[in-house]
Scaffold this motif. Sequence first.
Motif, PDB file in Angstrom:
ATOM      1  N   PRO A 184      -7.509  12.412   7.682  1.00  0.00           N
ATOM      2  CA  PRO A 184      -6.749  11.774   6.601  1.00  0.00           C
ATOM      3  C   PRO A 184      -6.162  12.799   5.623  1.00  0.00           C
ATOM      4  CG  PRO A 184      -8.835  10.643   6.954  1.00  0.00           C
ATOM      5  CD  PRO A 184      -8.880  11.873   7.801  1.00  0.00           C
ATOM      6  N   VAL A 207      -3.174  14.732   7.416  1.00  0.00           N
ATOM      7  CA  VAL A 207      -1.988  13.894   7.555  1.00  0.00           C
ATOM      8  C   VAL A 207      -1.227  13.839   6.236  1.00  0.00           C
ATOM      9  CG1 VAL A 207      -1.294  11.480   7.762  1.00  0.00           C
ATOM     10  CG2 VAL A 207      -2.715  12.522   9.501  1.00  0.00           C
ATOM     11  N   ARG A 208      -1.960  13.671   5.143  1.00  0.00           N
ATOM     12  CA  ARG A 208      -1.311  13.595   3.831  1.00  0.00           C
ATOM     13  C   ARG A 208      -0.740  14.934   3.391  1.00  0.00           C
ATOM     14  NH1 ARG A 208      -2.465   9.627  -0.670  1.00  0.00           N
ATOM     15  NH2 ARG A 208      -2.206   7.842   0.686  1.00  0.00           N
ATOM     16  N   ARG A 248       2.934  14.466   6.123  1.00  0.00           N
ATOM     17  CA  ARG A 248       3.809  13.574   5.347  1.00  0.00           C
ATOM     18  C   ARG A 248       4.086  14.203   3.995  1.00  0.00           C
ATOM     19  NH1 ARG A 248       0.767   8.936   6.052  1.00  0.00           N
ATOM     20  NH2 ARG A 248       0.761   8.737   3.819  1.00  0.00           N
ATOM     21  N   ALA A 286       3.793  12.205   0.742  1.00  0.00           N
ATOM     22  CA  ALA A 286       2.575  11.488   0.350  1.00  0.00           C
ATOM     23  C   ALA A 286       1.992  12.080  -0.936  1.00  0.00           C
ATOM     24  CB  ALA A 286       1.542  11.554   1.475  1.00  0.00           C
ATOM     25  N   ARG A 303       4.357   1.613  10.483  1.00  0.00           N
ATOM     26  CA  ARG A 303       3.578   1.811   9.270  1.00  0.00           C
ATOM     27  C   ARG A 303       3.530   0.515   8.452  1.00  0.00           C
ATOM     28  NH1 ARG A 303       1.944   5.904   5.796  1.00  0.00           N
ATOM     29  NH2 ARG A 303       2.810   5.559   3.748  1.00  0.00           N
ATOM     30  N   GLU A 313      -2.887   2.774   0.884  1.00  0.00           N
ATOM     31  CA  GLU A 313      -2.322   3.932   1.603  1.00  0.00           C
ATOM     32  C   GLU A 313      -3.438   4.870   2.076  1.00  0.00           C
ATOM     33  OE1 GLU A 313       1.156   5.743   0.887  1.00  0.00           O
ATOM     34  OE2 GLU A 313       2.141   4.035  -0.054  1.00  0.00           O
ATOM     35  N   VAL A 314      -4.470   5.012   1.250  1.00  0.00           N
ATOM     36  CA  VAL A 314      -5.611   5.832   1.669  1.00  0.00           C
ATOM     37  C   VAL A 314      -6.307   5.166   2.854  1.00  0.00           C
ATOM     38  CG1 VAL A 314      -7.877   6.734   0.981  1.00  0.00           C
ATOM     39  CG2 VAL A 314      -5.943   6.890  -0.605  1.00  0.00           C
ATOM     40  N   ASN A 317      -5.010   3.220   5.082  1.00  0.00           N
ATOM     41  CA  ASN A 317      -4.143   3.457   6.246  1.00  0.00           C
ATOM     42  C   ASN A 317      -4.405   4.849   6.844  1.00  0.00           C
ATOM     43  OD1 ASN A 317      -1.650   2.978   7.951  1.00  0.00           O
ATOM     44  ND2 ASN A 317      -0.966   4.734   6.765  1.00  0.00           N
ATOM     45  N   ASP A 318      -4.463   5.862   5.977  1.00  0.00           N
ATOM     46  CA  ASP A 318      -4.656   7.228   6.479  1.00  0.00           C
ATOM     47  C   ASP A 318      -6.050   7.447   7.054  1.00  0.00           C
ATOM     48  OD1 ASP A 318      -2.098   7.798   5.780  1.00  0.00           O
ATOM     49  OD2 ASP A 318      -2.590   8.704   3.860  1.00  0.00           O
ATOM     50  N   VAL A 349      -5.388   6.033  10.598  1.00  0.00           N
ATOM     51  CA  VAL A 349      -4.325   6.677  11.376  1.00  0.00           C
ATOM     52  C   VAL A 349      -4.527   8.201  11.465  1.00  0.00           C
ATOM     53  CG1 VAL A 349      -1.838   7.104  11.461  1.00  0.00           C
ATOM     54  CG2 VAL A 349      -2.685   4.838  10.828  1.00  0.00           C
ATOM     55  N   GLY A 350      -5.001   8.801  10.363  1.00  0.00           N
ATOM     56  CA  GLY A 350      -5.141  10.260  10.299  1.00  0.00           C
ATOM     57  C   GLY A 350      -5.938  10.858  11.449  1.00  0.00           C
TER      58      GLY A 350
END
Lengths: 206, 206
Positions: free
Chosen positions: A172, A175-176, A180, A183, B140, B163-164, B166-167, B170-171
């Motif tokens: 996580p 990714v951020r 992205r 983000a 997304r 959003e966190v 989600n990550d 997905v992350g």
Amino acid sequence: MSLADSPARQEGSPRGRPRSEAVERSIIEGAIKLLEDGVPLAEISIERLARTAGVGKATIYRRWSGKEELFVDVMRATEPPDTELPGTSMRDDLIALLEPLRQRGLASRSSALLHNVYAQIKSSPKIWAAYQAIVIEPRRLTTFEVLRRGQRDGELRDDVDIEVINDLFVGPMLVRAVMRPDAELPEDLAEQIVDTVLAGLRPDRP
Amino acid sequence: MSLADSPARQEGSPRGRPRSEAVERSIIEGAIKLLEDGVPLAEISIERLARTAGVGKATIYRRWSGKEELFVDVMRATEPPDTELPGTSMRDDLIALLEPLRQRGLASRSSALLHNVYAQIKSSPKIWAAYQAIVIEPRRLTTFEVLRRGQRDGELRDDVDIEVINDLFVGPMLVRAVMRPDAELPEDLAEQIVDTVLAGLRPDRP
């Protein structure tokens, strides 16, 4: 943040002796300056690096086998310093391990230049592989140690593959920070990730 | 997997009429063939695409505004098809949403070619941005919908930023599938990630 303000490398190269640290630093700073001036990586030769730092080519070759090895040290110089692990708990150590990734994300957001340097380094498979092996891999091994200690101390489940566990914490943030660029990277992000992954996302039962 | 074996695009372009689908497909397949033959993206002009597909340039311009828009459809043609969401639970839907990322990772591992196509597309900021907007962003948004429904149905905590959340799901998959080409992608990875993030990594208390 300008690249020139970046924290200096923390350890001497294995080839360097303590007394030559100032020379090494001026060579690395010269390389950073060339990148800052927009010179593409492909056009930065050992000869040009020597001229920029005001040293002879032999002085560079005494320290690095070539451009690839030198640029791994340049990358290291742009990295946030590895924080010392507090060692108070697995949780605290994990937060300390994720925080530099957030810092790196912040740095490449505030500096288009640093962003471009990363892009250039990534476009060279040899330098990128060396960077992975020399900078990233040791951090990964440290994280595994912290996780295994957590399992021994009863802070972490031991019925999930340790590589998957590692990715649940690191993924996580990466990714951020890296994938992205738009983000947000709030100050408590490392803490939020570690605490939420430990506690789980199922609602508390009443 | 060869690119030519990739699942065909699932929807017609907004400019295409149903009867011209075969023409569009042959243009896209021609583009894929050029990439497969090792022609760099920069050397693939609309003229060359027209020649390869045996159509006139006007036929291409009637469907796409230019090379960028066309190559987004090429990218889409190499994507694993979006699985339909089972809709039985948030958990099952999340697994269905992560699985195509694992599939994409597997595809670019087994095909050096596909890997190179991604690298070329990424090196073109315009095509990459279009790909993000047209292919990635809708997925997304679907994921956010699934998560919000999970919060409403009591399957998911609602005290963590969405959003966190989600990550956190997905992350870990993205890091494995895309960033670390040597990482394993076991068949049950999506399930493992979703179930572990939901349950949390703290050991069960006795």
